[in-house]
Design a protein around this motif. Structure first.
Motif, PDB file in Angstrom:
ATOM      1  N   PHE A   1      70.001  60.160  -4.823  1.00 12.75           N
ATOM      2  CA  PHE A   1      70.275  61.231  -5.780  1.00 12.75           C
ATOM      3  C   PHE A   1      69.144  62.248  -5.824  1.00 12.75           C
ATOM      4  N   ASN A   2      67.912  61.772  -5.966  1.00 10.88           N
ATOM      5  CA  ASN A   2      66.781  62.697  -6.063  1.00 10.88           C
ATOM      6  C   ASN A   2      65.477  61.912  -5.942  1.00 10.88           C
ATOM      7  N   ALA A   3      64.555  62.435  -5.124  1.00  6.51           N
ATOM      8  CA  ALA A   3      63.252  61.791  -4.941  1.00  6.51           C
ATOM      9  C   ALA A   3      62.135  62.595  -5.593  1.00  6.51           C
ATOM     10  N   GLY A   4      62.503  63.507  -6.495  1.00  6.85           N
ATOM     11  CA  GLY A   4      61.489  64.262  -7.218  1.00  6.85           C
ATOM     12  C   GLY A   4      61.118  65.553  -6.524  1.00  6.85           C
ATOM     13  N   VAL A   5      59.863  65.960  -6.673  1.00  7.10           N
ATOM     14  CA  VAL A   5      59.403  67.223  -6.105  1.00  7.10           C
ATOM     15  C   VAL A   5      58.970  67.025  -4.653  1.00  7.10           C
ATOM     16  N   ASP A   6      58.916  68.115  -3.919  1.00  4.55           N
ATOM     17  CA  ASP A   6      58.449  68.095  -2.541  1.00  4.55           C
ATOM     18  C   ASP A   6      56.923  68.060  -2.551  1.00  4.55           C
ATOM     19  N   LEU A   7      56.350  66.870  -2.408  1.00  2.02           N
ATOM     20  CA  LEU A   7      54.895  66.723  -2.472  1.00  2.02           C
ATOM     21  C   LEU A   7      54.194  67.430  -1.314  1.00  2.02           C
ATOM     22  N   LYS A   8      54.858  67.553  -0.186  1.00  2.00           N
ATOM     23  CA  LYS A   8      54.240  68.251   0.940  1.00  2.00           C
ATOM     24  C   LYS A   8      54.005  69.716   0.584  1.00  2.00           C
ATOM     25  N   GLU A   9      54.956  70.315  -0.122  1.00  2.00           N
ATOM     26  CA  GLU A   9      54.788  71.709  -0.529  1.00  2.00           C
ATOM     27  C   GLU A   9      53.570  71.865  -1.431  1.00  2.00           C
ATOM     28  N   ILE A  10      53.395  70.921  -2.348  1.00  2.00           N
ATOM     29  CA  ILE A  10      52.244  70.970  -3.250  1.00  2.00           C
ATOM     30  C   ILE A  10      50.952  70.694  -2.499  1.00  2.00           C
ATOM     31  N   ARG A  11      50.974  69.689  -1.650  1.00  2.00           N
ATOM     32  CA  ARG A  11      49.758  69.293  -0.930  1.00  2.00           C
ATOM     33  C   ARG A  11      49.292  70.359   0.051  1.00  2.00           C
TER      34      ARG A  11
ATOM     35  N   GLU B   1      48.878  76.828  -7.283  1.00  3.83           N
ATOM     36  CA  GLU B   1      50.089  77.637  -7.447  1.00  3.83           C
ATOM     37  C   GLU B   1      51.360  76.816  -7.290  1.00  3.83           C
ATOM     38  N   ALA B   2      51.413  75.973  -6.241  1.00  5.25           N
ATOM     39  CA  ALA B   2      52.623  75.179  -6.007  1.00  5.25           C
ATOM     40  C   ALA B   2      52.810  74.116  -7.080  1.00  5.25           C
ATOM     41  N   LEU B   3      51.716  73.525  -7.559  1.00  9.77           N
ATOM     42  CA  LEU B   3      51.817  72.526  -8.620  1.00  9.77           C
ATOM     43  C   LEU B   3      52.366  73.152  -9.895  1.00  9.77           C
ATOM     44  N   ILE B   4      51.827  74.310 -10.260  1.00  6.74           N
ATOM     45  CA  ILE B   4      52.322  75.011 -11.447  1.00  6.74           C
ATOM     46  C   ILE B   4      53.777  75.424 -11.246  1.00  6.74           C
ATOM     47  N   GLY B   5      54.084  75.903 -10.032  1.00  7.23           N
ATOM     48  CA  GLY B   5      55.459  76.295  -9.746  1.00  7.23           C
ATOM     49  C   GLY B   5      56.427  75.136  -9.873  1.00  7.23           C
TER      50      GLY B   5
END
Length: 264
Positions: free
Chosen positions: A58-68, A74-78
């Motif tokens: 169903f869902n694995a949360g946020v894309d951690l690669k995008e944040i990392r 900026e990506a974390l706040i986004g």
């Protein structure tokens, strides 16, 4: 990768998330989801929305690669703003929202399911918040809508998951069905709800939100402040880097749990 909307019945809208391989959504994906749910609820012909997903879970949360991989915060706040928008879209949708959950429902997935009006799940579905293994905090607000307080805290502190059958026993999942029957079960419930008067349904949704004992928007926003703090002090980045490299014991155990959950 997309968020799409279909109308299998005149008064029922189905919003489907499809972000392979595990439906870990980037910032824009969360905003797209918020927009799709909002648009479906704004349609006067729609009396119920079903939120579902394609693929392995169903869902694995946020894309951690995008944040990392993004410099600064900026990506974390986004991601935090985008998740808040998607969770609020489900909660504030003028008509009832049913979450049809299969496979894994982790992190942001719990935010969506916890804010839904009803949950139908497949018998392989598991729910959990691996946030402490991922350098973040949040969505305890929504997990607390699915399980009792002490269980919520234990799940949160350990990053363990709970099965759909366990949630059914707690009364937060309406039905547990085989995966191939999930869509039909969700549409059956949606059809029963959509048979009611549309104007009265919208009044009922507003009334039930108005008597909630916890303001989910303010509560989640409070939690997000600690995610920002974890990011500013460096612990968030350290754990996300460990997640990417497999260098953290808690992370390795968490991945093993998820791999077991994802086995066909």
């Amino acid at each position: 990768m997309s968020v799409s909307t279909s109308r299998p019945e005149p008064a029922v809208a189905v919003v489907t998330v499809d972000f392979p391989p595990v439906n870990a959504l980037p910032v824009q994906g969360w905003y797209d989801l918020a927009g799709a749910v909002g648009a479906a609820g704004a349609d006067p012909a729609v009396r119920c929305v079903v939120l579902t997903a394609a693929g392995r879970g169903f869902n694995a949360g946020v894309d951690l690669k995008e944040i990392r991989d993004s410099p600064g915060h900026e990506a974390l706040i986004g991601a935090n703003h985008a998740c808040a928008a998607a969770f609020s879209a489900v909660y504030d949708c003028p008509v009832p929202v049913i979450a049809a959950v299969h496979g894994f429902c982790l992190g942001g997935g719990v935010g969506l399911a916890g804010n839904a009006d009803a949950v139908v799940a497949s018998d392989d579905a598991v729910f959990g918040l691996p946030e402490l293994d991922r350098g973040a905090l949040g969505a305890a607000t929504h997990l607390a809508r699915l399980v009792p307080q002490h269980l919520m805290r234990t799940l949160y502190f350990t990053s363990r998951t709970v099965t759909a059958q366990e949630l059914y026993r707690h009364g937060s999942v309406w039905r547990v069905v085989p995966r191939d029957g999930l869509r039909a079960a969700a549409l059956e419930l949606a059809g029963e709800i959509a048979a009611k008067d549309g104007s009265l349904l919208r009044l009922a949704k507003a009334a039930l939100n108005g008597i909630d004992p916890v303001d989910v928007r303010r509560s989640y926003r409070y939690e997000q402040g600690f995610t920002f703090e974890a990011g500013l002090c460096g612990v968030g980045d350290r754990l996300r880097e460990a997640f990417g490299s497999g260098g953290d014991r808690g992370d390795r155990e968490g991945r093993k749990r998820q791999e077991r959950q994802e086995e066909p």
